[in-house]
Design a protein around this motif. Structure first.
Motif, short mmCIF file in Angstrom:
data_model
loop_
_atom_site.label_atom_id
_atom_site.label_comp_id
_atom_site.label_asym_id
_atom_site.label_seq_id
_atom_site.Cartn_x
_atom_site.Cartn_y
_atom_site.Cartn_z
N ASN A 1 0.83 -1.19 0.00
CA ASN A 1 0.00 0.00 0.00
C ASN A 1 0.87 1.24 0.00
O ASN A 1 0.55 2.23 0.64
CB ASN A 1 -0.93 -0.02 1.21
N PHE B 1 7.85 4.19 0.89
CA PHE B 1 8.36 5.44 1.45
C PHE B 1 9.89 5.44 1.39
O PHE B 1 10.54 4.40 1.49
CB PHE B 1 7.97 5.57 2.93
N TYR C 1 6.91 9.47 -1.08
CA TYR C 1 5.93 8.39 -1.02
C TYR C 1 5.46 8.08 -2.43
O TYR C 1 5.09 8.99 -3.17
CB TYR C 1 4.75 8.82 -0.14
N SER D 1 4.71 -0.13 3.06
CA SER D 1 3.48 -0.31 3.83
C SER D 1 2.74 -1.53 3.27
O SER D 1 2.52 -1.62 2.06
CB SER D 1 2.61 0.94 3.72
N GLY E 1 -0.32 -2.38 4.02
CA GLY E 1 -1.77 -2.22 3.98
C GLY E 1 -2.48 -2.74 5.21
O GLY E 1 -3.70 -2.80 5.25
N ASN F 1 -1.53 -1.56 8.56
CA ASN F 1 -0.96 -0.74 9.63
C ASN F 1 0.51 -1.04 9.91
O ASN F 1 1.01 -0.70 10.97
CB ASN F 1 -1.74 -0.89 10.95
N ASN F 2 1.18 -1.72 9.01
CA ASN F 2 2.60 -2.02 9.21
C ASN F 2 3.46 -1.32 8.17
O ASN F 2 3.10 -1.26 6.99
CB ASN F 2 2.84 -3.53 9.10
N LEU F 3 4.59 -0.82 8.62
CA LEU F 3 5.57 -0.21 7.72
C LEU F 3 6.88 -0.93 7.95
O LEU F 3 7.45 -0.88 9.05
CB LEU F 3 5.71 1.28 8.01
N PHE F 4 7.37 -1.66 6.93
CA PHE F 4 8.58 -2.46 7.06
C PHE F 4 9.74 -1.77 6.37
O PHE F 4 9.62 -1.31 5.23
CB PHE F 4 8.36 -3.85 6.45
N PHE F 5 10.88 -1.72 7.05
CA PHE F 5 12.04 -1.00 6.57
C PHE F 5 13.13 -1.93 6.06
O PHE F 5 13.30 -3.06 6.57
CB PHE F 5 12.63 -0.15 7.71
#
Lengths: 109, 115
Positions: A30, A33, A48, A91, A93, A95-99
């Motif tokens: 989703n 970034f 983004y 993201s 989709g 609520n998680n943002l993985f780096f």
């Protein structure tokens, strides 16, 4: 699982152009970034992308290809202050943002 | 100044101590996060609170206990930590809309050293 890959380190010359690549494999998507993090400081938002194509913002541009699971951050007219780590994050989709591990860029005179 | 404040900035504790990290956001966001940043590793998502409810745990050891009393405050309670827990702990907030996390605003981090 989530897998985000980017080079560990890069070096470029002041005034030049540098491209930092990021490939990803995630269970959902989703948006992607890019963040900048100077040593000892908080990460700050750069760009983004959620649709394919190029987003330009001043000296920085970011590109996304969802079909290839690929993005890049392009920095033009490099300045010494651009020496920092650049973090790619996806993201999923939910609520998680993985780096990714981040790419440490060193700009030399 | 990102609008997200973390205290303390530095913390040294023994393995038997109990301490807490505090985060406060002044941005009116509806979600807050704890991330762990270790050398040469990706930022690891530990906890997510959206609308004050925890929505993701990510299998974090029970020696880390989060608390979110309201949408502006987030705590990370620490007890019986291990030396490998030494890291930079970053708090972040965002405005979540539907399934989009939105841009994360990070605090400066709390540098934790466990002896």
């Amino acid at each position: 699982g989530q897998n985000i890959d980017q080079p560990t380190e890069m070096t470029a010359t002041e005034g030049a152009i540098v491209q930092i690549n990021c490939t990803y494999q995630t269970s959902g998507f989703n948006g992607l970034f890019w963040y900048q993090q100077h040593a000892g400081e908080a990460p700050t938002f750069l760009s983004y992308n959620v649709l394919d194509g190029l987003e330009e913002k001043g000296r920085f541009s970011s590109f996304l290809s969802r079909s290839k699971g690929y993005s890049y951050l392009l920095l033009k007219e490099l300045q010494m202050k651009d020496s920092a780590s650049y973090l790619c994050a996806v993201s999923d989709g939910a609520n998680n943002l993985f780096f990714g591990t981040g790419t440490r860029l060193t700009v030399i005179p | 100044e990102t609008g997200v404040t973390q205290t303390p900035r530095h913390l040294v504790m023994g393995m038997t101590n109990k301490k807490s990290l505090k985060c406060e956001q002044h941005l009116g966001h509806n979600a807050m996060y704890w991330y762990k940043q270790s050398a040469k590793k990706p930022l690891e998502l530990m906890f997510v609170y959206s609308l004050e409810e925890r929505v993701e745990n990510n299998s974090v050891p029970s020696r880390f206990s989060p608390e979110c009393p309201n949408s502006s405050h987030l705590f990370l309670h620490l007890h019986t930590l291990q030396p490998e827990d030494s890291a930079l702990y970053l708090c972040a907030s965002s405005q979540v809309e539907a399934t989009n996390t939105g841009e994360l605003f990070f605090g400066e981090g709390s540098r934790l050293t466990v002896l």
